[in-house]
Design an enzyme around this catalytic site. Structure first.
Site, PDB file in Angstrom:
ATOM      1  N   GLU A 109       2.080  -5.638  -7.691  1.00  0.00           N
ATOM      2  CA  GLU A 109       1.485  -5.513  -6.348  1.00  0.00           C
ATOM      3  C   GLU A 109       0.054  -5.070  -6.573  1.00  0.00           C
ATOM      4  O   GLU A 109      -0.198  -3.924  -6.952  1.00  0.00           O
ATOM      5  CB  GLU A 109       2.234  -4.455  -5.526  1.00  0.00           C
ATOM      6  CG  GLU A 109       3.706  -4.752  -5.284  1.00  0.00           C
ATOM      7  CD  GLU A 109       3.925  -5.905  -4.331  1.00  0.00           C
ATOM      8  OE1 GLU A 109       2.982  -6.265  -3.604  1.00  0.00           O
ATOM      9  OE2 GLU A 109       5.033  -6.460  -4.330  1.00  0.00           O
ATOM     10  N   CYS A 118      -3.204  -0.845   0.735  1.00  0.00           N
ATOM     11  CA  CYS A 118      -3.325  -2.184   0.169  1.00  0.00           C
ATOM     12  C   CYS A 118      -3.239  -3.254   1.248  1.00  0.00           C
ATOM     13  O   CYS A 118      -3.723  -4.354   1.078  1.00  0.00           O
ATOM     14  CB  CYS A 118      -2.227  -2.396  -0.866  1.00  0.00           C
ATOM     15  SG  CYS A 118      -0.608  -1.970  -0.211  1.00  0.00           S
TER      16      CYS A 118
END
Ligand code: NAP
Length: 513
Positions: free
Chosen positions: A257, A296
């Site tokens: 990720e 994020c």
């Protein structure tokens, strides 16, 4: 000297033998605690987790493992206040932002506890239906999913010390796979404290959960073929993980990720532009300011039809001007600081870079800080703008991990789709409009390059879960530069921790699986 936090390694608490790395309060500048893993026997810790933790977890059923998660949830809930205090001190977050991390983590764990319940008394899962392999139905194939016989190593980012652990540990533990967590150094304290509370409560079998706070050196070298590694962090570190021999030669399964240039798109829908624009303004303001933009999933690019560029710039700037920034201990403060001096400098450097291709529409540096020194890590939000979106390649390529976003103008649907895709694969895009057909078409069109498409219409304005909020029921991860990973998505998350095998046999054998 501040307290040196212990690591839970090889089934016991051990402190490193070095001087340690200090963790700081990013608002007050004071030293809080130290972390260190020098001298720990890495091989012993991995073996212990693999042998003791893995064996004990695999003996349990999904329902029993779900009950363990449920017990962890109770321990974490009982200690919430301590987590909020640590988060405020070490991450510089106001309570609303701490909630995203702490309560978000507990909620996600609770969701997987319930999922374990629904999977029942099994120790492995059936995958799909029986498939005939020939004319005679007696000989068939059944795919099964069995827990991998290794450890799950989590290397996490600094921005979610709680959620980042539990959103991964929930699916791993429910699958019967022991966890080793290596939190990012800057904010490791909260992760360490949560693990400490869980270990001391005696819920998990020995070896099911271990934590190492300190240098990552040598961790990847310990991985063996049936282990898995789940990494969250920068694209640069992701490249190091991906190219490690454990991954390239031993086929250790890896989930990445990484960073992401997410977007928000106001559809060109003149019949109801006001309602949709209001929703976009509200969501963008929230996304830019929650956790000081250190998410994020935060919106980095805001696309509006060219005719609405100026109006959006003015309205959004007015909203951002109202955000109070400073010491999170002051109740009038809405947004605290970024996590460290390094991050503060990285945001300033990123902003300077973006400014070479965009105009400054709202200048956060002119905003006063509440109860905080200019030398603290507080940064007020800044809005940039580039009306000629095609001519600003940096905006589509640079993730400034802070309260910064750029407004961009587009001509038509094909144009905005091409511009959004210049992010080269993102975690999430959000769409704003009132025409259901146009929104669905845009979602299907942009799904190829996004792990999640979040649509905000007036009818769901009050109930939608938020562009940046990662819900355990939905997929988290994105293709391309977002890392190509997949997490959560309900039961889908368990796939990463299971091995799929096809059993070919007589139907009389297969019915016993
Ligand atoms: P980072 O510098 O890449 O660090 C991430 C983790 O990797 C830390 O635990 C770090 O440990 C460790 N690490 C550093 N070098 C390593 C190496 N050579 N081998 C193994 N591990 C190593 O990232 P960050 O600054 O903490 O996080 C910010 C980034 O994460 C942003 O780009 C953000 O977009 C991304 N992020 C993505 C998601 C997502 O779900 N997609 C979520 C959150 C954040 P130390 O801290 O000890 O150096």
């Amino acid at each position: 000297m501040s307290e040196l936090l212990a690591n839970y390694w090889g089934g016991r608490w051990q402190t490193g033998s070095g001087a340690g790395t200090s963790l700081f309060d990013p608002v007050l500048g004071t030293e809080l605690v130290r972390i260190d893993a020098t001298g720990l026997d890495l091989a012993e810790g991995f073996d212990f987790a693999r042998e003791q933790g893995g064996t004990a977890l695999r003996k349990l059923t999904y329902r029993e493992r779900g009950a363990l998660l449920g017990a962890i949830v109770k321990v974490l809930q009982a200690n919430r206040e301590a987590y909020y205090a640590i988060s405020m001190a070490n991450s510089g977050t106001v309570n609303n932002d701490t909630a995203v991390d702490v309560d978000g983590g507990i909620f996600t764990l609770g969701t997987y506890a319930k999922l374990g319940e629904t999977l029942g008394e099994r120790r492995y899962l059936l995958d799909g239906e029986l498939a005939r392999l020939g004319k005679d139905p007696l000989f068939q194939s059944q795919h099964i999913l069995v827990p991998t016989r290794g450890v799950a190593l989590f290397i996490n980012a600094f921005n979610f010390p709680s959620w980042g652990l539990w959103e991964k540990a929930g699916p791993a533990l429910i699958s019967g796979v022991p966890v080793i967590i290596k939190p990012a150094s800057a904010t490791a304290w909260l992760t360490q404290r949560m693990v400490k509370d869980v270990i001391e409560a005696g819920i998990l079998p020995p070896g099911a959960l271990s934590i190492l706070c300190g240098s990552s050196q040598g961790l990847m070298d310990q991985l063996q073929p049936f282990d898995v590694v789940s990494f969250t962090g920068s694209a640069a570190t992701a490249a190091v993980i991906r190219s490690h021999p454990a991954v390239t030669q031993s086929s250790v399964r890896v989930n990445i990720e990484a960073d992401s240039i997410n977007s928000a798109v106001l559809l060109d829908d003149s019949s109801a532009e006001n309602a949709a624009l209001d929703l976009l303004i509200k969501e963008v303001t929230r996304e830019m300011t929650v956790k000081s933009g250190q998410k994020c999933t935060a919106i980095r690019r805001i696309f509006v039809p060219d005719a609405l560029y100026e109006r959006t710039a003015a309205t959004l700037s007015a909203r951002l001007a109202k955000i109070t920034v400073g010491n999170p201990r002051n109740e009038t403060v809405r947004m605290g600081s970024v996590v460290s001096k390094e991050q503060w400098q990285a945001v300033q450097a990123g902003l300077a870079q973006l400014k070479t291709q965009a105009e400054l529409l709202f200048d956060g540096s002119k905003q006063p800080l509440v109860d905080a020194d200019p030398s603290s890590c507080c940064i007020a939000p800044s809005l940039l703008g580039a009306r000629a979106a095609d001519a600003a390649p940096l905006i589509h390529d640079t993730e400034v991990f802070g309260p910064v976003a750029t407004l961009l103008a587009y001509r038509d649907t094909a144009h905005v789709q091409a511009l959004v895709r210049r992010g080269q694969g993102s975690l999430v895009t959000s769409l704003y409009g009132t025409d259901p057909e146009a929104l669905a078409a845009m979602a299907a069109e942009l799904a190829d390059s996004h792990g999640r498409v979040h649509i905000i219409t007036p009818e769901v304005a009050a109930i939608q879960t938020g562009h940046g909020n990662v819900m355990p029921q939905s997929l988290h991860g994105g293709p391309g530069r977002a890392g190509g990973g997949e997490e959560l998505g309900g039961i889908r998350a368990l796939n990463f921790y299971h091995r799929r095998s096809a059993v070919q046999a007589s139907t009389n054998v297969l019915k016993h699986l």
